[in-house]
Design an enzyme around this catalytic site. Sequence first.
Site, PDB file in Angstrom:
ATOM      1  N   GLU A 172      86.665  70.627  45.762  1.00  0.00           N
ATOM      2  CA  GLU A 172      86.223  71.851  45.052  1.00  0.00           C
ATOM      3  C   GLU A 172      84.982  72.423  45.732  1.00  0.00           C
ATOM      4  O   GLU A 172      83.956  71.747  45.825  1.00  0.00           O
ATOM      5  CB  GLU A 172      85.936  71.506  43.580  1.00  0.00           C
ATOM      6  CG  GLU A 172      85.729  72.737  42.732  1.00  0.00           C
ATOM      7  CD  GLU A 172      85.549  72.388  41.243  1.00  0.00           C
ATOM      8  OE1 GLU A 172      86.183  71.427  40.765  1.00  0.00           O
ATOM      9  OE2 GLU A 172      84.765  73.076  40.584  1.00  0.00           O
TER      10      GLU A 172
ATOM     11  N   HIS B  36      80.480  80.284  42.410  1.00  0.00           N
ATOM     12  CA  HIS B  36      81.790  79.703  42.673  1.00  0.00           C
ATOM     13  C   HIS B  36      82.564  80.533  43.660  1.00  0.00           C
ATOM     14  O   HIS B  36      83.111  80.026  44.624  1.00  0.00           O
ATOM     15  CB  HIS B  36      82.583  79.711  41.357  1.00  0.00           C
ATOM     16  CG  HIS B  36      82.878  78.356  40.831  1.00  0.00           C
ATOM     17  ND1 HIS B  36      84.122  77.981  40.432  1.00  0.00           N
ATOM     18  CD2 HIS B  36      82.087  77.288  40.642  1.00  0.00           C
ATOM     19  CE1 HIS B  36      84.102  76.752  40.003  1.00  0.00           C
ATOM     20  NE2 HIS B  36      82.864  76.306  40.109  1.00  0.00           N
TER      21      HIS B  36
ATOM     22  N   LYS C  70      83.754  67.376  32.530  1.00  0.00           N
ATOM     23  CA  LYS C  70      84.443  67.569  33.813  1.00  0.00           C
ATOM     24  C   LYS C  70      83.405  67.866  34.895  1.00  0.00           C
ATOM     25  O   LYS C  70      83.482  67.352  36.009  1.00  0.00           O
ATOM     26  CB  LYS C  70      85.464  68.705  33.683  1.00  0.00           C
ATOM     27  CG  LYS C  70      86.445  68.814  34.833  1.00  0.00           C
ATOM     28  CD  LYS C  70      85.959  69.650  35.981  1.00  0.00           C
ATOM     29  CE  LYS C  70      87.025  69.790  37.054  1.00  0.00           C
ATOM     30  NZ  LYS C  70      86.572  70.602  38.190  1.00  0.00           N
TER      31      LYS C  70
ATOM     32  N   ASP D  35      86.758  52.670  42.933  1.00  0.00           N
ATOM     33  CA  ASP D  35      87.861  53.086  42.075  1.00  0.00           C
ATOM     34  C   ASP D  35      87.290  54.062  41.046  1.00  0.00           C
ATOM     35  O   ASP D  35      86.814  53.669  39.988  1.00  0.00           O
ATOM     36  CB  ASP D  35      88.441  51.831  41.395  1.00  0.00           C
ATOM     37  CG  ASP D  35      89.570  52.152  40.441  1.00  0.00           C
ATOM     38  OD1 ASP D  35      89.806  53.351  40.175  1.00  0.00           O
ATOM     39  OD2 ASP D  35      90.200  51.200  39.953  1.00  0.00           O
TER      40      ASP D  35
END
Length: 421
Positions: A79, A370, A257, A273
């Site tokens: 991202e 963004h 998130k 992990d």
Amino acid sequence: MTNNQEKKFYEKTPAERRAILGKKFGLSADELKAMAADARPEGAQMVENYLTDYRLPEGVVTGLVVNGKEYTVPMAIEEPSVIAAACNGARMTAYAGGVTAEKADRLMIGQVVMENIANPYLYRNHLLKQKDEILKIANDAYPSIQQYGGGAVGIRVRCPEDFVVLDLLVNVVDAMGANTVNTMAEAVGRWLSSKGQTVVAAILSNYATDSLQSVSVALEFPDVATDQMKGADVAARIADLSFLAQVDSYRAATHNKGIMNGIDAVLIAAGNDWRAVESGAQAYAAMEGQYRGLATWHVVGDKLIGKMTLPMAVGTVGGSIGARQLTATNAKISQIKSVPELAAVAASVGLVQNLAALRALASTGIQEGHMKLQYRVVAMRVGATAEEAGPLADRLAHLDHVDEDVSKEELSKLRKEQGHD
Ligand code: MEV
């Protein structure tokens, strides 16, 4: 294997598998060449039916201060805006002296689950009395961990519904510890089965509530001011957004998130992990029955105080950490030497990531920052070269509407202007 026996797909070499899939799914020669170029011999030892490595862009967050030490931390993520936002958050918090990370507990939990127990609570007490024997069985199943100062150190017994769950608490030292804990839990499970109990499962729990990491930061209002808004107003909005994430699961999911954008990216680059940490974090966010934002922000006097606690079951050895050269290189860059340090730094990245996101939401919105980065990706998607991506992204940023056709048109205009067409 005889010549006339066809090898099964999993027995074929990666090159053979790629060729089969190439035929079956009409992959071009260029596509197959690109897959072959990214394949590594070690990859075939890591996953079944290996084809190639799936790569992610890696960058670094710079200037992150945690417990007075400045870090440059590798992050791997697709991202575009995440690392830019992390740097922004790191800069703001560094002005305020950086993030404070508390010393964390570090025990992993192995669950041995039983059912059909006549009186779960009586049996619970019976198990608790056998603690020493249970710990010995667990430690005998994985004796090597004791050389490093680890081992099974405690038990808890819980009775959710009709189940009896024996939680084995294991100090896994520098490893993520899944193998150690699973081996120990299975050994205890076999012992309980031999005593006539119905053991349903013996497995690590990713809800690592005995490996909680807390981080906090205290910012001055000017640290969060923007060109258009005063710091006190931004801080008040950040606190409002933080409250919203405590009471509205829809916002909480996005709030978290953003936090995991940072944490996952650090953990991927550290060879960990990250799904394990992600699932533990999400479970912790819902521990009171209401799913909540993991990080909170409050205005206290003339300060904006940010805090976050979450399970951080990370490792610096074991698992597939040693299987990639880049993981070792990343550890040299981050200079992270221990599990507590990795847990502290990864959680700090999560906190500063959240700060950057909330500050953008509270002021200009996130699309401005963004999209500047996103337009570069759009540019590459319509065929811009690495040199053309920057200028094309600048042009796209000035348009009211951008889609693939518009981007292609702008690219050909750019090429004409530069005399390439
Ligand atoms: C985008 O990946 C993450 C954010 O949506 C997080 C947030 O809204 O807090 C910016």
